[in-house]
Design an enzyme around this catalytic site. Structure first.
Site, PDB file in Angstrom:
ATOM      1  N   ASP A   1       0.889  -1.000  -0.116  1.00 46.61           N
ATOM      2  CA  ASP A   1       0.435  -0.063   0.180  1.00 46.61           C
ATOM      3  C   ASP A   1       0.802   1.282  -0.060  1.00 46.61           C
ATOM      4  O   ASP A   1       1.447   1.594   1.221  1.00 46.61           O
ATOM      5  CB  ASP A   1      -0.570  -0.361   1.154  1.00 46.61           C
ATOM      6  N   ALA A   2       0.792   1.769  -1.136  1.00 47.90           N
ATOM      7  CA  ALA A   2       2.168   2.817  -1.221  1.00 47.90           C
ATOM      8  C   ALA A   2       0.569   4.512  -1.609  1.00 47.90           C
ATOM      9  O   ALA A   2       0.371   4.947  -2.505  1.00 47.90           O
ATOM     10  CB  ALA A   2       2.860   2.950  -2.395  1.00 47.90           C
ATOM     11  N   GLY A   3       1.313   4.836   0.242  1.00 47.27           N
ATOM     12  CA  GLY A   3       1.117   6.644  -0.001  1.00 47.27           C
ATOM     13  C   GLY A   3       1.171   7.304  -0.384  1.00 47.27           C
ATOM     14  O   GLY A   3       2.561   6.987  -1.170  1.00 47.27           O
ATOM     15  N   ASN A   4       0.875   8.554  -0.338  1.00 49.94           N
ATOM     16  CA  ASN A   4       1.917  10.194  -0.473  1.00 49.94           C
ATOM     17  C   ASN A   4       3.088   9.678   0.270  1.00 49.94           C
ATOM     18  O   ASN A   4       3.622  10.364   0.532  1.00 49.94           O
ATOM     19  CB  ASN A   4       1.396  11.109  -0.635  1.00 49.94           C
ATOM     20  N   SER A   5       2.908   9.358   1.971  1.00 49.61           N
ATOM     21  CA  SER A   5       4.056   9.386   2.696  1.00 49.61           C
ATOM     22  C   SER A   5       4.994   7.800   2.966  1.00 49.61           C
ATOM     23  O   SER A   5       5.598   8.105   3.030  1.00 49.61           O
ATOM     24  CB  SER A   5       3.405   9.794   3.839  1.00 49.61           C
TER      25      SER A   5
ATOM     26  N   LEU B   1       5.350   3.864   2.668  1.00 48.51           N
ATOM     27  CA  LEU B   1       4.765   1.829   2.333  1.00 48.51           C
ATOM     28  C   LEU B   1       4.246   1.255   3.040  1.00 48.51           C
ATOM     29  O   LEU B   1       4.989   1.085   4.157  1.00 48.51           O
ATOM     30  CB  LEU B   1       5.999   1.449   1.161  1.00 48.51           C
TER      31      LEU B   1
ATOM     32  N   ASP C   1      -6.402   3.687  -3.140  1.00 47.01           N
ATOM     33  CA  ASP C   1      -6.321   3.341  -1.727  1.00 47.01           C
ATOM     34  C   ASP C   1      -8.061   3.359  -1.820  1.00 47.01           C
ATOM     35  O   ASP C   1      -8.269   2.634  -0.724  1.00 47.01           O
ATOM     36  CB  ASP C   1      -5.644   4.313  -1.053  1.00 47.01           C
TER      37      ASP C   1
ATOM     38  N   THR D   1      -2.008  10.786   4.624  1.00 52.18           N
ATOM     39  CA  THR D   1      -1.393  11.988   4.742  1.00 52.18           C
ATOM     40  C   THR D   1      -2.441  13.098   4.159  1.00 52.18           C
ATOM     41  O   THR D   1      -2.355  14.547   4.940  1.00 52.18           O
ATOM     42  CB  THR D   1      -0.224  12.349   2.860  1.00 52.18           C
TER      43      THR D   1
HETATM   44  N1  LIG Z   1       7.949   8.303  10.802  1.00 56.04           N
HETATM   45  C1  LIG Z   1       8.064   8.978   9.923  1.00 56.04           C
HETATM   46  N2  LIG Z   1       8.570   9.708   9.357  1.00 56.04           N
HETATM   47  C2  LIG Z   1       7.579  10.597   8.376  1.00 56.04           C
HETATM   48  N3  LIG Z   1       6.480  11.138   8.712  1.00 56.04           N
HETATM   49  C3  LIG Z   1       5.283  10.199   9.114  1.00 56.04           C
HETATM   50  C4  LIG Z   1       6.036   9.654  10.242  1.00 56.04           C
HETATM   51  N4  LIG Z   1       5.063   9.545  11.451  1.00 56.04           N
HETATM   52  C5  LIG Z   1       4.482   9.709  10.525  1.00 56.04           C
HETATM   53  N5  LIG Z   1       4.703  10.954   9.820  1.00 56.04           N
HETATM   54  C6  LIG Z   1       3.239  11.232   8.927  1.00 56.04           C
HETATM   55  O1  LIG Z   1       1.743  10.939   9.456  1.00 56.04           O
HETATM   56  C7  LIG Z   1       1.125  11.364   7.760  1.00 56.04           C
HETATM   57  C8  LIG Z   1       0.537   9.964   7.782  1.00 56.04           C
HETATM   58  O2  LIG Z   1       1.184   8.684   7.437  1.00 56.04           O
HETATM   59  P1  LIG Z   1       0.739   7.827   6.374  1.00 56.04           P
HETATM   60  O3  LIG Z   1      -0.126   6.458   7.033  1.00 56.04           O
HETATM   61  O4  LIG Z   1       2.284   7.100   5.926  1.00 56.04           O
HETATM   62  O5  LIG Z   1       0.137   8.389   4.934  1.00 56.04           O
HETATM   63  P2  LIG Z   1       0.169   7.472   3.363  1.00 56.04           P
HETATM   64  O6  LIG Z   1      -0.725   6.065   4.057  1.00 56.04           O
HETATM   65  O7  LIG Z   1      -0.844   8.905   3.176  1.00 56.04           O
HETATM   66  O8  LIG Z   1       1.644   7.157   2.814  1.00 56.04           O
HETATM   67  C9  LIG Z   1       1.515  11.322   6.806  1.00 56.04           C
HETATM   68  O9  LIG Z   1       1.829  13.076   6.788  1.00 56.04           O
HETATM   69  C10 LIG Z   1       3.425  11.143   7.187  1.00 56.04           C
HETATM   70  O10 LIG Z   1       4.160  12.403   6.625  1.00 56.04           O
HETATM   71  C1  LIG Z   2      -6.715  11.397  -1.413  1.00 57.42           C
HETATM   72  C2  LIG Z   2      -5.728  10.946  -1.688  1.00 57.42           C
HETATM   73  C3  LIG Z   2      -4.423  11.666  -2.219  1.00 57.42           C
HETATM   74  C4  LIG Z   2      -4.954  10.567  -0.913  1.00 57.42           C
HETATM   75  O1  LIG Z   2      -4.043   9.611  -0.599  1.00 57.42           O
HETATM   76  P1  LIG Z   2      -3.139   9.362   0.825  1.00 57.42           P
HETATM   77  O2  LIG Z   2      -3.237   9.932   2.144  1.00 57.42           O
HETATM   78  O3  LIG Z   2      -3.139   7.723   0.617  1.00 57.42           O
HETATM   79  O4  LIG Z   2      -1.820   9.047   0.713  1.00 57.42           O
HETATM   80  C5  LIG Z   2      -5.344   9.456  -2.968  1.00 57.42           C
HETATM   81  O5  LIG Z   2      -6.550   8.387  -2.683  1.00 57.42           O
HETATM   82  C6  LIG Z   2      -5.350  10.407  -3.895  1.00 57.42           C
HETATM   83  O6  LIG Z   2      -4.416  10.481  -5.156  1.00 57.42           O
HETATM   84  N1  LIG Z   2      -6.561  10.168  -5.242  1.00 57.42           N
HETATM   85  C7  LIG Z   2      -6.620  10.296  -6.312  1.00 57.42           C
HETATM   86  C8  LIG Z   2      -8.017  12.184  -6.402  1.00 57.42           C
HETATM   87  C9  LIG Z   2      -9.244  11.742  -5.765  1.00 57.42           C
HETATM   88  O7  LIG Z   2      -8.845  10.567  -4.928  1.00 57.42           O
HETATM   89  O8  LIG Z   2      -9.562  11.802  -6.750  1.00 57.42           O
HETATM   90  K   LIG Z   3      -5.709   8.861   3.028  1.00 60.06           K
END
Ligand SMILES: Nc1ncnc2c1ncn2[C@@H]1O[C@H](COP(=O)(O)OP(=O)(O)O)[C@@H](O)[C@H]1O
Ligand SMILES: CC(C)(COP(=O)(O)O)[C@@H](O)C(=O)NCCC(=O)O
Ligand SMILES: [K+]
Length: 264
Positions: free
Chosen positions: A6-10, A12, A98, A121
């Protein structure tokens, strides 16, 4: 063994599954060194039969993940329909994958009107009917993004990134650090409160479910009538259903009930 990414914006998030249970979870923040992740991948790769992925991060991050995994990854995409869920977007591929996967998981488990909340994020909300019709959702900045915005766009707010609003009382704050923490906490929980109100309106009942994912709960301090489920691995659970729909996996009924029988 199944490996889900699950690669989010912050970061993996990686989860391995076997026999309908989670074996291991790992997380790698993109700003951190990846060697621990690479070492862990080496220890499991021979046992992995299939790799499924969700990516909303940029193409460079996705390519880096592909390089370190170094095995074929089946990347999910958002479509107009999958596993009984119908996408509300006119251009279904534009819905973050996601978000789409969290809906597949919620629908498989509950089949009731559901508000899905994912705090990463961004903080996202999605509404889903009992019949699996997605009604749409909201996107708002997450906790860290709000803090970063204040730190970068103002000259006098410079607060640490730690979340110290966990025991927030939402009383007026008398210093900058607390003002930012409580202000952001109020914004996030305020959005959740609005989403709960919207749910009552769009579902026409207070009997709906809230499914929340993310590192911490924003809902728990609030009061509401809805059934509440906090699920750590909502996106990767959705990936398993997507993989099943694509014939990449063959989960048994027993495995599916282990993973999705949340009501027990
Ligand atoms: N140890 C850490 N290092 C960097 N960022 C963190 C850390 N813990 C939490 N965060 C921050 O918490 C938020 C949620 O993180 P995360 O669940 O990884 O988001 P995503 O699913 O979008 O990748 C992000 O904005 C991230 O930058
Ligand atoms: C809304 C999000 C930025 C959430 O990303 P995440 O917080 O999980 O990193 C992502 O689902 C995304 O890029 N969506 C595309 C735009 C949309 O869902 O309408
Ligand atoms: K999210």
């Amino acid at each position: 063994m199944i490996l889900c990414l699950d690669a989010g914006n912050s970061s993996l998030k990686l989860v391995t599954y076997a026999d309908g249970s989670v074996l291991e979870r790992q997380q790698w923040h993109y700003s951190a060194d990846s060697s621990a992740l690479q070492n862990w991948l080496q220890t499991i790769v021979a046992k992995v039969q299939v790799i499924l992925g969700s990516c909303v991060a940029n193409a460079d991050t996705q390519a880096f993940i592909e390089a370190i995994v170094n095995e074929p990854i089946h990347w999910a995409t958002s479509t107009s329909e999958c596993s009984g869920v119908v996408n509300a977007y006119a251009q279904p591929e534009n819905l973050g994958v996601d978000r789409w996967l969290t809906l597949l998981a919620s629908h498989c488990a509950l089949q009731q009107p559901t508000l899905t909340i994912d705090h990463g994020t961004a903080l996202t909300f999605d509404w889903l009917t009992a019949a699996g019709q997605h009604l749409g959702g909201w996107i708002t900045p997450g906790e860290r993004l709000m803090r970063n915005s204040l730190n970068t766009a103002t000259s006098r707010v410079r607060t640490g990134l730690e979340n110290n609003a966990e025991n927030a009382t939402l009383a007026p704050a008398v210093n900058t650090q607390a003002g930012v923490s409580l202000g952001i906490y109020a914004a996030l929980t305020g959005a959740v409160r609005q989403a709960i109100n919207t749910s009552e309106q769009c579902f026409g009942t207070r009997r709906f479910a809230i499914v929340e994912t993310g590192p911490t709960s924003l809902c728990q301090p609030l009061s509401y009538d809805a059934d509440y489920y906090y699920k750590k691995d909502l996106v990767t659970l959705g990936l398993l259903l997507w993989g099943q729909s694509q014939d990449l996996l063959d989960l048994t009924d027993i495995e599916i009930s282990r993973l999705f029988n949340w009501k027990e």
